[in-house]
Structures are given as structure tokens and as C-alpha cells.
Design an enzyme around this catalytic site. Structure first.
Site, PDB file in Angstrom:
ATOM      1  N   ASN A  55      24.277   7.368  15.381  1.00 22.66           N
ATOM      2  CA  ASN A  55      24.634   7.139  13.973  1.00 22.66           C
ATOM      3  C   ASN A  55      23.443   7.597  13.145  1.00 22.66           C
ATOM      4  OD1 ASN A  55      26.909   5.855  14.823  1.00 22.66           O
ATOM      5  ND2 ASN A  55      26.424   3.861  13.940  1.00 22.66           N
ATOM      6  N   GLY A  56      23.701   8.322  12.056  1.00 19.86           N
ATOM      7  CA  GLY A  56      22.599   8.743  11.193  1.00 19.86           C
ATOM      8  C   GLY A  56      22.460  10.248  11.168  1.00 19.86           C
ATOM      9  N   GLU A 106      40.909   5.156  -5.045  1.00 21.77           N
ATOM     10  CA  GLU A 106      40.445   5.272  -3.662  1.00 21.77           C
ATOM     11  C   GLU A 106      41.539   4.988  -2.634  1.00 21.77           C
ATOM     12  OE1 GLU A 106      36.990   2.837  -2.709  1.00 21.77           O
ATOM     13  OE2 GLU A 106      37.817   1.139  -3.783  1.00 21.77           O
ATOM     14  N   ARG A 159      35.511   1.381   9.450  1.00 15.50           N
ATOM     15  CA  ARG A 159      34.344   1.928   8.759  1.00 15.50           C
ATOM     16  C   ARG A 159      34.574   3.362   8.306  1.00 15.50           C
ATOM     17  NH1 ARG A 159      30.069  -1.506   9.715  1.00 15.50           N
ATOM     18  NH2 ARG A 159      28.715  -0.003   8.731  1.00 15.50           N
ATOM     19  N   CYS A 199      29.905   6.500  10.944  1.00 18.24           N
ATOM     20  CA  CYS A 199      29.861   6.506  12.404  1.00 18.24           C
ATOM     21  C   CYS A 199      29.708   5.084  12.957  1.00 18.24           C
ATOM     22  CB  CYS A 199      28.678   7.325  12.880  1.00 18.24           C
ATOM     23  SG  CYS A 199      28.765   9.019  12.339  1.00 18.24           S
ATOM     24  N   GLN A 224      27.417  -4.727  -0.561  1.00 20.15           N
ATOM     25  CA  GLN A 224      28.216  -5.543   0.353  1.00 20.15           C
ATOM     26  C   GLN A 224      27.659  -5.419   1.770  1.00 20.15           C
ATOM     27  OE1 GLN A 224      30.664  -6.665   3.290  1.00 20.15           O
ATOM     28  NE2 GLN A 224      30.745  -4.464   2.965  1.00 20.15           N
ATOM     29  N   SER A 225      27.544  -4.177   2.239  1.00 23.14           N
ATOM     30  CA  SER A 225      27.138  -3.942   3.633  1.00 23.14           C
ATOM     31  C   SER A 225      25.650  -4.169   3.834  1.00 23.14           C
ATOM     32  CB  SER A 225      27.453  -2.507   4.024  1.00 23.14           C
ATOM     33  OG  SER A 225      26.705  -1.614   3.209  1.00 23.14           O
ATOM     34  N   LYS A 247      33.649   2.777   4.909  1.00 22.90           N
ATOM     35  CA  LYS A 247      33.324   1.435   4.413  1.00 22.90           C
ATOM     36  C   LYS A 247      31.866   1.368   3.987  1.00 22.90           C
ATOM     37  CE  LYS A 247      34.043  -2.917   3.630  1.00 22.90           C
ATOM     38  NZ  LYS A 247      34.698  -3.141   2.332  1.00 22.90           N
ATOM     39  N   TRP A 258      31.881  10.274  11.949  1.00 18.57           N
ATOM     40  CA  TRP A 258      32.271  10.670  10.597  1.00 18.57           C
ATOM     41  C   TRP A 258      31.479  11.943  10.330  1.00 18.57           C
ATOM     42  CZ3 TRP A 258      30.587  11.046   5.379  1.00 18.57           C
ATOM     43  CH2 TRP A 258      31.571  10.828   4.412  1.00 18.57           C
ATOM     44  N   GLU A 297      36.389  -0.674 -12.209  1.00 23.75           N
ATOM     45  CA  GLU A 297      36.708  -1.124 -10.854  1.00 23.75           C
ATOM     46  C   GLU A 297      38.215  -1.025 -10.578  1.00 23.75           C
ATOM     47  OE1 GLU A 297      35.170  -1.546  -8.236  1.00 23.75           O
ATOM     48  OE2 GLU A 297      36.402  -2.839  -6.988  1.00 23.75           O
ATOM     49  N   THR A 353      31.758  -0.050  -5.827  1.00 23.77           N
ATOM     50  CA  THR A 353      32.198  -1.367  -6.278  1.00 23.77           C
ATOM     51  C   THR A 353      31.023  -2.302  -6.555  1.00 23.77           C
ATOM     52  OG1 THR A 353      34.319  -1.177  -5.196  1.00 23.77           O
ATOM     53  CG2 THR A 353      33.487  -3.400  -5.476  1.00 23.77           C
ATOM     54  N   SER A 354      29.977  -2.194  -5.773  1.00 29.08           N
ATOM     55  CA  SER A 354      28.824  -3.080  -5.983  1.00 29.08           C
ATOM     56  C   SER A 354      28.177  -2.803  -7.337  1.00 29.08           C
ATOM     57  CB  SER A 354      27.799  -2.887  -4.861  1.00 29.08           C
ATOM     58  OG  SER A 354      28.341  -3.351  -3.660  1.00 29.08           O
ATOM     59  N   HIS A 356      36.447   9.121 -28.963  1.00 34.63           N
ATOM     60  CA  HIS A 356      35.526  10.230 -28.710  1.00 34.63           C
ATOM     61  C   HIS A 356      36.016  11.112 -27.569  1.00 34.63           C
ATOM     62  CE1 HIS A 356      32.992   8.234 -31.559  1.00 34.63           C
ATOM     63  NE2 HIS A 356      32.978   7.132 -30.816  1.00 34.63           N
ATOM     64  N   LYS A 382      39.785   1.231  -7.636  1.00 30.99           N
ATOM     65  CA  LYS A 382      40.699   0.730  -6.590  1.00 30.99           C
ATOM     66  C   LYS A 382      41.915   1.634  -6.491  1.00 30.99           C
ATOM     67  CE  LYS A 382      38.623  -1.184  -4.929  1.00 30.99           C
ATOM     68  NZ  LYS A 382      37.321  -1.589  -4.781  1.00 30.99           N
TER      69      LYS A 382
HETATM   70  C1  BG6 Z   1      31.541   2.840  -0.027  1.00 24.72           C
HETATM   71  C2  BG6 Z   1      32.702   1.878   0.058  1.00 24.72           C
HETATM   72  O1  BG6 Z   1      31.820   3.879  -0.910  1.00 24.72           O
HETATM   73  O2  BG6 Z   1      30.354   2.162  -0.424  1.00 24.72           O
HETATM   74  C3  BG6 Z   1      32.861   1.107  -1.259  1.00 24.72           C
HETATM   75  O3  BG6 Z   1      33.885   2.580   0.352  1.00 24.72           O
HETATM   76  C4  BG6 Z   1      31.551   0.422  -1.620  1.00 24.72           C
HETATM   77  O4  BG6 Z   1      33.874   0.136  -1.101  1.00 24.72           O
HETATM   78  C5  BG6 Z   1      30.376   1.415  -1.640  1.00 24.72           C
HETATM   79  O5  BG6 Z   1      31.664  -0.165  -2.882  1.00 24.72           O
HETATM   80  C6  BG6 Z   1      29.052   0.678  -1.725  1.00 24.72           C
HETATM   81  O6  BG6 Z   1      28.867  -0.066  -0.541  1.00 24.72           O
HETATM   82  P1  BG6 Z   1      27.937  -1.324  -0.411  1.00 24.72           P
HETATM   83  O7  BG6 Z   1      28.093  -1.752   1.036  1.00 24.72           O
HETATM   84  O8  BG6 Z   1      26.547  -0.862  -0.720  1.00 24.72           O
HETATM   85  O9  BG6 Z   1      28.414  -2.352  -1.356  1.00 24.72           O
END
Ligand code: BG6
Ligand code: UD1
Length: 684
Positions: A126-127, A562, A33, A2, A423-424, A679, A99, A555, A377-378, A578, A559
Site C-alpha cells: 500500500n502506498g 459522489e 475502501r 489499496c 474520519q480515517s 474511502k 487501487w 455536503e 466531507t471532513s 454573481h 453526497k
Molecule cells: C475520501 C472519501 O474522498 O476522503 C470521503 O471518499 C472523505 O468520504 C475524504 O470525506 C476525506 O477523508 P477523511 O478520512 O480524511 O475524512
């Protein structure tokens, strides 16, 4: 997920058309987002001071993308003969991208949610409100009827209830807007960021939050520049001065208007009224159980300056944000490392300086265990960095997917260092894991791309990756910058050991070279487009990796899945026999990563075994190795530049990012906003 956007113009004339466009454009900035419906609320006419009760605000809501909202707004404006040229010297508008969590995407479930047919209070949220069912039952007992399936609807209805109760038996309104909201907040459980608009408080807005980011942007206009063409330097937030105020859950929606922002903190109630901004906060944690007599304190806060440029949120010469962000990686890596690598000299060793953790290095070195915690990804970036951290520090490093750690309530101790990668900096699962680690007394370190985010604020220390705004939902440049930061973290932790100095210096040299090697590997763009063309109709793609590049396999597959919506699985090559071997035939495409490192010979053997079973192989190897590594008959070879083994994942992921990008475009899917994904996942 959201998104919130609000726009309040004060003492500056703005036509309805302009106000609508600012709000709708704000929503476009939040699109990336992830969302499935949207809505806005504006005034039906300009509000004169003598009127006792202003007309109800207008609410427009629509499912689908922003452009369907735009279409429906202008259709309704035309149908109701609303004058787009009507000018407002003061006006408060709110907007939202939703969302879906409670209830399917539909106009009735979109925000703004309202207190009832008269729109006395309208709210964007949001939330998630966790106690909404109890509140709903109580409000229903008091005669309220509900039209949506959302948790949010209890909020405007509760505001109306509080307002009506406070004014019972009074001839006129005796309660402040902020008092209504403070009272509402005392009853809400869960995580939220909210904006309230009300016909009882025309031209005012209230923003408040407990969890979830919210920023107030301030653009002061000089009196003779009422047209809004330019604006003066911000000095003091003078009440009477013409200004534009913006509120958003995302700095990307503010930066084109202003860089002067206030990061709203949990528990704060920010009241925009008569050109002034008042911030109130309860002194105790929630203002809960504090009784009606407890008064909130007024808080003084300074504005900060957003460190981002408008260009960062534009696509520039690229077709998509994901494409732009993949190609930006030489520069984003340079920015990540800027000022943090020390070249050394005749008497001084090469080293790494991470200002954000230097005072905590002793504690980290003494820890019994390091936990890497993240999602998506993180998490993969942390996995890529684990081997070098273990090697250089000698400390056991365990990996935790944030939600799983919380589900298991896995043991965490005071002697642990917990590293939160996000990331976020706002991912709900990671934040919950952080709360849990803090409760258990671990040293909490953040690695995030977002200054001022919840992870940045709530960890004991950390490192900003400084990769710049990442807008494509599929994370690309943040991934490579996260690996670079975690490699630097490993170097910093091991900085006091002589025995591995040569190794450390070799890694530092390789870090210096990394942006130019990334530039080189990006030249594979066209080759990856050709490969995508070959794979366009496939159902599935496997990616085999091990050691430093197990993370690359995970990863790369993430990619592809997704964005291109093709099933893809990253497989630890050591596990091949295995289970996964059963899948191998002449049709299923398999990428095998076999660049030079300590697992090279094992990967050569994997290639032989897959080849013996007629596997359809795409081999990634170091430059010059194509002939020796690839059996005749491998359908394709991807040759990449070689860097220090622990940094090779930064290079190796790039062809796979390019492959995922081209596959998506060729298959005709939305590359920047993949189906059902967001996002930043701010709910659990
Ligand atoms: C979402 C994003 O699933 O959150 C991914 O679509 C991201 O791209 C994942 O890797 C984790 O987000 P963040 O902001 O904690 O790195
Ligand atoms: C900082 C400045 C940078 C400046 C440099 C010069 C900021 C955001 N960074 O960068 O502009 O050029 O000094 O000396 O002002 N932190 C956390 N958790 C996290 C991330 C960071 O607590 O998840 C903390 C760090 O411990 C540190 C602060 O935030 O106290 C800034 O971190 P970072 O930007 O990484 O520090 P520097 O690289 O030193």
C-alpha cells in the site's frame, strides 16, 4: 484505496480451502475502501523441514471485483488439480486489493508483485515508492526484467538482489529474512506498508511500514482446541503455542478473528516466524545512510484491544452500509457525546468535557488564529462548525483544504492552532498538511474517528469522534459526529467566558436533544425516496445554502454527486446573483435551505427571486414554516425539526443524505463503492 490482508496459521491444521476462504474473506472486508483489482499468494504444497528450497509460492491476480478473483482462483485450482483438502499445520498467505496509481488495473499490475518467474519473493504494497524509477534502472542493469507498470515491482526484485548478494559464494542461505527486508527498506523512498513472503523463508512473513496503517492481529488457540472452534485468553505470545496471526491495513478485516492487535509503527519490521513475533526498528529515523554495520534494535510492544464489535462491520437489517450508517446517526451521535456533556446542577453550570484537549485549552485560547484543515466531507464538517467557533471564541477561524494549503505552502505560525479533521485519520493530503504545520510550530489538534491512526498519533492532542466504523465510501455518520465534536470544541474553548454562558447552555441543551431530533428527521426517509423518484432522470441538482448551512449545501451536493453520479453543486446563496442565477429555469431542480437562523429572511428573499424566474424549487424549512416560506408552486417542501442554529446542519444534511442514497439505488449505481472513489485516500 489499496488494502492488505495476511493470514498465518501456526501449529493448527488448516486445509487449503479454509486458508483460501480466510484470505478471500479478508479481501471482502477491504472492498469498501475502493479498489480495482486484487490478488493472493499461497503455497503450492506443504513445506517439509528437510527440503533445501521450497516450491515457488502460487500467485493469483485478477482485475475487477473480488468475486472475479475468487472465480479465477478456483478455476485455476481446478485446472492445475491443486488439492483443496490438503492440510497445512503451518502456512503463510498474503492478499491485496489494489487501487491503480502506476499502471492500469490488470492482472500483471495487481499484487502480489513478484521477484521473477520463481516467485522467490512476493510482496503486497500500500502506498507509493517515489524513487522506483532509479531503483528500476539499477535493477535492470543487474539483469532484472520487469513485467508490470507498477512502482511496487522494484520491491520483490530488490529483495531478491539483496538476498542473492548476501549469499554469494555461500553453499546455503546465511541471511535472515528480516535482514533482507531491512536492507530493502533502506533503499525505499515514499510512503508504504508492505508484507513479504518468500520461498527461501517458508512459513514466515514480514510486515513493515513507513506511512499507511498496518495492524497485526493475534488469536492464540489452546492445544486441545486445534479445530479452532474456540481460543484461550491471550497471555503471552508463546512461541510453540497454536495460533493464528493476521495482518491487515484495516481493523475491519481483523475484528471477526480477534480483537487483540499490535498497531505496527513507522520504521518497524515485524517478523512472524516459528509462532513468534519479533519487532525490529532502526534507532535513527530511517536507517538510511547508516551503513551496513548499523544494527536495528529489537522492540518490545504490548498488544491493545480493538474497541469495535463484529456487528459494526455487518449490514444488519439494511441493504447497504450507507443506508445503515444514515439510520445509525441517533446512536452514533449519542456515542460521540457520551461522557462529554455535563448537565450541571443548582450551583454548577452546564459544560463540556473533552478529555483529549482539556490540558491544551489555555494554549488554544491564546492562539492568534485557528485553522481548520481537511478534505471532502471532513472539510465540509469543519465549515459547518466555523461560525460557532468564531462566535464563541472570538478567534479568527480560517478554512484550508489540505492539498491546497500544502500546494501554496500557506503561512502557518507558532501562534496558530491547526485543527486536522479526518474520519480515517490516514488521508495523505491531510497528513502532509499536518507534517507542514508541525514543522512550522503550530499546536496541532486532531479530530478523527480512528484510534491509533496517523492523525491521532501525530497531533499534539485531539478528540476521537467515536462514531463507530464507517464503511460506506460516502461519509454520513462521521460528518454529523464531526460537527457535534467541533461544536463541543467551541463550547470547551469558550468555557471561561461569562458573557456567552446562556448561549452555551442553550447549545448544550440542544446537543442533549440532538439524537431524538435526528430520529425524527429520519422519518422523512419515504418522502426522500419519492423525491428521488421525481429526480431520477435529471442531469443536475443545485443546492443553495448560507451561514450555518453553506456547509450543508456543499455536503448535500457532494453526497448526490459522489454516489448517484448526478452532477450537483453546492452554492453559497449570497453568490447567487454573481453567476448561478444564469442557470435558473423551469427544469433545473434547486434545493434551497431556509431553516430558521440569522440568515432566514435572506433565504426567503432568495426563494422569491428564484420563484420569480420560474425556478423548480425544493425548499427545506423548519417545521411549521412551509406555508410562510414556500411560494405556491414550489415543487416540494422538506420540513425538518428545529434545533439550536449552530447544530441545524446536523439535522439538515440528513434528508439530503437520504435523497442521495435513494437516487443512487433508483439509478442502479453502487451506493457503497461509488465509481472511482476510495474511502480513504492514502496517496496524493
Ligand atoms: C475520501 C472519501 O474522498 O476522503 C470521503 O471518499 C472523505 O468520504 C475524504 O470525506 C476525506 O477523508 P477523511 O478520512 O480524511 O475524512
Ligand atoms: C479517553 C479514552 C476513552 C475513555 C475516556 C475516559 C481512548 C482512545 N479514549 O477518551 O476510552 O473512556 O478517556 O476518561 O483511549 N488524541 C490526539 N489526536 C487525535 C485524537 C485524540 O492526540 O486526533 C489524543 C487525545 O489528546 C487524548 C487521547 O488521544 O490524549 C484520547 O482522546 P479521546 O478518545 O478523544 O479522549 P477521551 O474522550 O478523554
Amino acid at each position: 484505496m489499496c488494502g492488505i490482508f495476511a493470514y498465518l496459521n501456526f501449529n493448527v491444521n488448516r486445509e487449503r480451502r479454509y486458508i483460501l476462504e480466510v484470505l478471500l474473506n479478508g479481501l471482502r472486508r477491504l472492498e469498501y475502501r475502493g479498489y480495482d483489482s486484487s490478488g493472493i499468494s499461497i503455497d503450492s504444497s506443504s513445506i517439509s523441514e528437510n527440503v533445501i528450497l521450497s516450491p515457488p509460492p502460487l500467485v493469483y491476480r485478477q482485475e475487477g471485483n473480488i468475486e472475479s478473483l475468487v472465480k479465477s482462483v478456483y478455476e485455476e485450482v481446478a485446472a492445475t488439480k491443486l488439492n483443496l483438502e490438503e492440510s497445512f499445520s503451518v502456512h503463510a498467505g498474503i492478499a491485496h486489493t489494489r487501487w491503480a496509481t502506476h499502471g492500469e488495473p490488470s492482472p500483471k499490475n495487481s499484487h502480489p508483485q513478484t521477484s521473477g518467474p520463481e516467485n522467490e519473493f512476493v510482496v503486497v504494497h500500500n502506498g507509493v515508492i517515489t524513487n522506483y524509477e532509479v531503483l528500476k534502472e539499477t535493477l535492470m542493469r543487474h539483469g532484472f526484467t520487469f513485467e508490470s507498470d507498477t512502482d511496487t515491482e522494484v520491491i520483490p526484485k530488490l529483495a531478491k538482489y539483496v538476498y542473492d548478494k548476501a549469499n554469494e559464494g555461500q553453499a546455503e542461505n546465511t541471511v535472515l529474512f528480516s535482514d533482507v527486508v531491512l536492507e530493502v527498506m533502506r533503499h525505499l523512498d515514499g510512503a508504504y506498508a508492505l508484507i513479504f513472503k518468500s520461498r527461501h523463508y517458508p512459513n514466515e512473513l514480514i510486515a513493515c511500514k513507513r506511512g499507511g496503517p498496518l495492524l497485526l492481529g493475534v488469536k492464540e488457540l489452546t492445544e486441545d482446541e486445534n479445530s479452532g472452534a474456540s481460543f484461550s485468553d491471550f497471555k503471552i505470545l508463546k512461541d510453540g503455542q497454536p495460533k493464528e496471526l493476521f495482518i491487515s491495513s484495516d481493523a475491519n478485516a481483523l475484528v471477526e478473528h480477534t480483537k487483540k492487535v499490535l498497531v505496527i509503527e513507522d520504521g518497524e519490521v515485524v517478523h512472524l516466524k516459528d509462532g513468534g513475533v519479533t519487532i525490529l526498528k532502526f534507532e535513527n529515523e530511517k536507517g538510511k545512510n547508516s551503513g551496513a554495520l548499523c544494527r536495528p534494535a529489537s522492540v518490545q510492544r504490548a498488544l491493545s484491544i480493538l474497541e469495535m464489535e463484529v456487528e459494526q462491520i455487518n449490514k444488519g437489517k439494511y441493504k447497504h452500509y450507507m443506508q445503515k450508517e444514515i439510520h445509525e446517526q441517533p446512536e452514533s451521535l449519542r456515542t460521540t457525546m457520551r461522557g462529554r456533556l455535563i448537565r450541571g446542577g443548582s450551583s454548577k453550570a452546564k459544560s463540556v468535557l473533552l478529555g483529549g484537549i482539556k490540558d491544551h485549552l489555555k494554549t488554544i485560547r491564546r492562539s492568534r488564529r485557528i485553522l481548520f484543515i481537511g478534505c471532502g466531507t471532513s472539510y465540509n464538517a469543519a465549515l459547518a462548525a466555523r461560525p460557532i467557533l468564531e462566535e464563541l471564541s472570538g478567534i479568527p477561524v480560517t478554512m484550508e483544504i489540505a492539498s491546497d494549503l500544502v500546494d501554496r505552502q500557506g503561512p502557518i505560525y507558532r501562534e496558530d492552532t491547526a485543527v486536522f479533521v479526518s474520519q480515517s485519520g490516514e488521508t495523505a493530503d491531510t497528513l502532509q498538511a499536518l507534517e507542514y504545520a508541525l514543522e512550522n510550530g503550530a499546536l496541532c489538534v486532531g479530530i478523527t474517528n480512528t484510534v491509533g491512526s496517523a492523525i491521532a498519533r501525530n497531533t499534539h492532542c485531539g478528540v476521537h469522534i467515536n462514531a463507530g466504523a464507517e464503511i460506506g465510501v460516502a461519509s454520513t455518520k462521521a460528518y454529523t459526529s464531526q460537527i457535534a465534536v467541533m461544536a463541543m470544541l467551541a463550547l470547551a474553548i469558550a468555557d471561561d467566558t461569562i458573557s456567552n454562558q446562556d448561549r452555551r447552555e442553550a447549545i448544550i441543551d440542544s446537543l442533549f436533544e440532538l439524537p431524538s431530533r435526528v430520529k425524527e428527521v429520519l422519518k422523512l426517509d419515504h418522502e426522500m425516496e419519492e423525491l428521488a423518484q421525481q429526480l431520477i432522470d435529471e442531469q443536475s441538482l443545485l443546492v443553495f445554502g448560507r451561514g450555518y448551512n453553506y456547509a450543508t449545501a456543499l455536503e448535500g451536493a457532494l453526497k448526490v454527486k459522489e454516489v448517484s453520479l448526478m452532477h450537483s453543486e453546492g452554492i453559497l446563496a449570497g453568490e447567487m446573483k454573481h453567476g448561478p442565477l444564469a442557470l435558473v429555469d423551469e427544469n433545473l431542480p434547486i434545493v434551497v435551505i431556509a431553516t430558521r437562523d440569522n440568515c432566514f429572511s435572506k433565504q426567503q428573499s432568495v426563494i422569491q427571486q428564484l420563484h420569480a424566474r420560474k425556478g423548480r424549487l425544493i425548499v427545506m424549512c423548519s417545521k411549521g414554516d412551509a406555508v410562510s416560506v414556500c411560494p405556491s408552486g414550489a415543487s416540494r417542501v422538506i420540513e425538518v425539526p428545529q434545533v439550536e442554529d449552530c447544530l441545524q446542519p446536523v439535522i439538515n444534511i440528513i434528508p439530503l443524505q437520504l435523497l442521495a442514497y435513494h437516487l443512487t439505488v433508483l439509478r442502479g449505481f453502487n451506493v457503497d463503492q461509488p465509481r472511482n472513489l476510495a474511502k480513504s485516500v492514502t496517496t496524493q
